[in-house]
Design an enzyme around this catalytic site. Structure first.
Site, PDB file in Angstrom:
ATOM      1  N   LYS A 117      20.248   6.950  -2.861  1.00 29.65           N
ATOM      2  CA  LYS A 117      21.221   7.599  -1.972  1.00 29.65           C
ATOM      3  C   LYS A 117      22.649   7.266  -2.340  1.00 29.65           C
ATOM      4  O   LYS A 117      23.543   8.096  -2.153  1.00 29.65           O
ATOM      5  CB  LYS A 117      20.945   7.227  -0.505  1.00 29.65           C
ATOM      6  N   LYS A 199       9.656  16.696  -4.054  1.00 26.69           N
ATOM      7  CA  LYS A 199       9.217  16.826  -2.674  1.00 26.69           C
ATOM      8  C   LYS A 199       9.941  17.998  -1.997  1.00 26.69           C
ATOM      9  O   LYS A 199      11.115  18.233  -2.278  1.00 26.69           O
ATOM     10  CB  LYS A 199       9.574  15.518  -1.954  1.00 26.69           C
ATOM     11  N   LYS A 202      14.882  19.850   2.720  1.00 22.26           N
ATOM     12  CA  LYS A 202      15.858  20.811   3.232  1.00 22.26           C
ATOM     13  C   LYS A 202      17.122  20.819   2.398  1.00 22.26           C
ATOM     14  O   LYS A 202      17.909  21.739   2.472  1.00 22.26           O
ATOM     15  CB  LYS A 202      16.165  20.577   4.713  1.00 22.26           C
TER      16      LYS A 202
END
Ligand code: TRP
Length: 333
Positions: A117, A199, A202
């Site tokens: 991240k 994966k 969104k």
């Protein structure tokens, strides 16, 4: 008697950082629903976790309510389970602070999600992104949870939670139950329809890669028709056929058919037919969920009643754990 035995406590949470996707549903929420029959389930919307990345205030407010209604629509039943909003239960932030003083900088530096991240949001590597696993540990330990169903990407955070609990208990006696993480065996790992090596997410740059729980039937059909496959033109589950494997997993998850049955049913048929069948099965599976969502989201007062009630009970349960931990540490209560 069997049914008088104390049931094990399951805790899990999901970040309301956007709409609920088919991946969230088949990978997590559907399992939450199933586990309600066997366990005392405690579920949270981890809204405090979402602000580790930038959020737009009005959108964030909407996401939280939509996620609450969506998850109820999927079948999380507030009569059976506790389903609350993390930020409303103040013990989460409190215990996170306490636990952060029992967590080493080096341990947090090793978290692969932090590394991923911070690479992805290089302009906002905030301290919350770094201490996020401590908040997650607090979420779990507050409720003395036995079992924590999570996706594979969260396993390292569960290991850290266990280490923190064991360390604290080692110093102060038994304060926290040491939880066990598990990856639900029937939790399908749903991949992007456009890049089946990733994966379903969104944040997929290609909108056709991700199906949302509330997509219209037309949108769902379009996304499945455009799904990436391979050039073999044979519906079978095999290494190297990531696109077809993914479609088969999704089809199996929504119809209950095994891979053998699917291979048999589509023997001699092309990918076009198969993609349409998968799309239609998903549309039918989601139809009653979408209907319930549309009902629920109209009744904001009812939704509020549900989460306020759960927030209050969660506060009561978790306060006991915080008080115990604080007393042991040496605070004057
Ligand atoms: N970090 C989890 C995720 O992003 C969500 C989460 C927050 C969670 N607190 C938790 C999951 C506690 C399990 C238990 O998926």
């Amino acid at each position: 008697m069997e049914n008088e035995k104390k049931r094990e406590v399951v805790f899990s949470a999901i970040q309301p950082s956007g709409t609920i996707t088919l991946g969230n549903y088949l990978g997590a929420v559907r399992n939450w629903v199933a586990m309600q029959e066997e366990y005392d389930c405690i579920y949270a919307l981890a809204d405090l976790h979402t602000i580790t990345v930038k959020q737009e205030p009005a959108q964030m407010r909407k996401n939280i309510i939509d996620a609450y209604a969506s998850i109820m629509a999927c079948g999380v039943d507030v009569e059976k389970s506790l389903f609350f909003i993390q930020s409303h239960v103040h013990t989460h932030a409190e215990l996170a602070w306490l636990l952060s003083c029992y967590t080493q900088f080096g341990e947090l530096s090793r978290m692969t999600q932090f590394k991923d991240k911070s690479a992805k949001h290089a302009d906002n590597i905030n301290a919350g992104l770094f201490t996020y696993p401590v908040l997650m540990a607090a979420d779990i330990l507050l409720y003395q949870a036995d079992k924590v169903p999570v996706g594979a990407d969260q396993k390292q955070h569960i290991e850290l939670t266990r280490d923190i609990a064991e360390r604290f208990n080692g110093r102060y006696g038994n304060v926290f139950k040491v939880p066990e993480g598990f990856i639900p065996k029937n939790g399908a790992r749903v991949m992007s329809l456009q890049d089946p090596s990733k994966k379903m997410s969104k944040s997929d740059e290609n909108v056709n890669g991700c199906v949302h729980l509330l997509d219209t039937p037309e949108t769902i059909m379009r996304k499945f028709k455009r799904a990436i496959t391979d050039s073999e033109a044979c519906v079978r589950y095999a290494e190297g056929k990531d696109g077809i494997n993914n479609l088969m997993s999704i089809y199996s998850a929504v119809t209950g058919l095994t891979f053998e049955q699917i291979e048999h049913d589509f023997d001699g048929k092309g990918y076009g037919d198969f993609k349409v069948a998968v799309g239609e099965a998903v549309v039918e599976h989601l139809r009653p969920i979408q209907e319930r969502y549309n009902q629920l989201v109209k009744d904001k007062a009812y939704l509020e009643e549900c989460y306020r009630k759960a927030d209050e009970i969660a506060t009561k349960i978790s306060r006991r754990t915080v008080s115990k931990a604080m007393k042991k540490i040496g605070f004057v209560l």
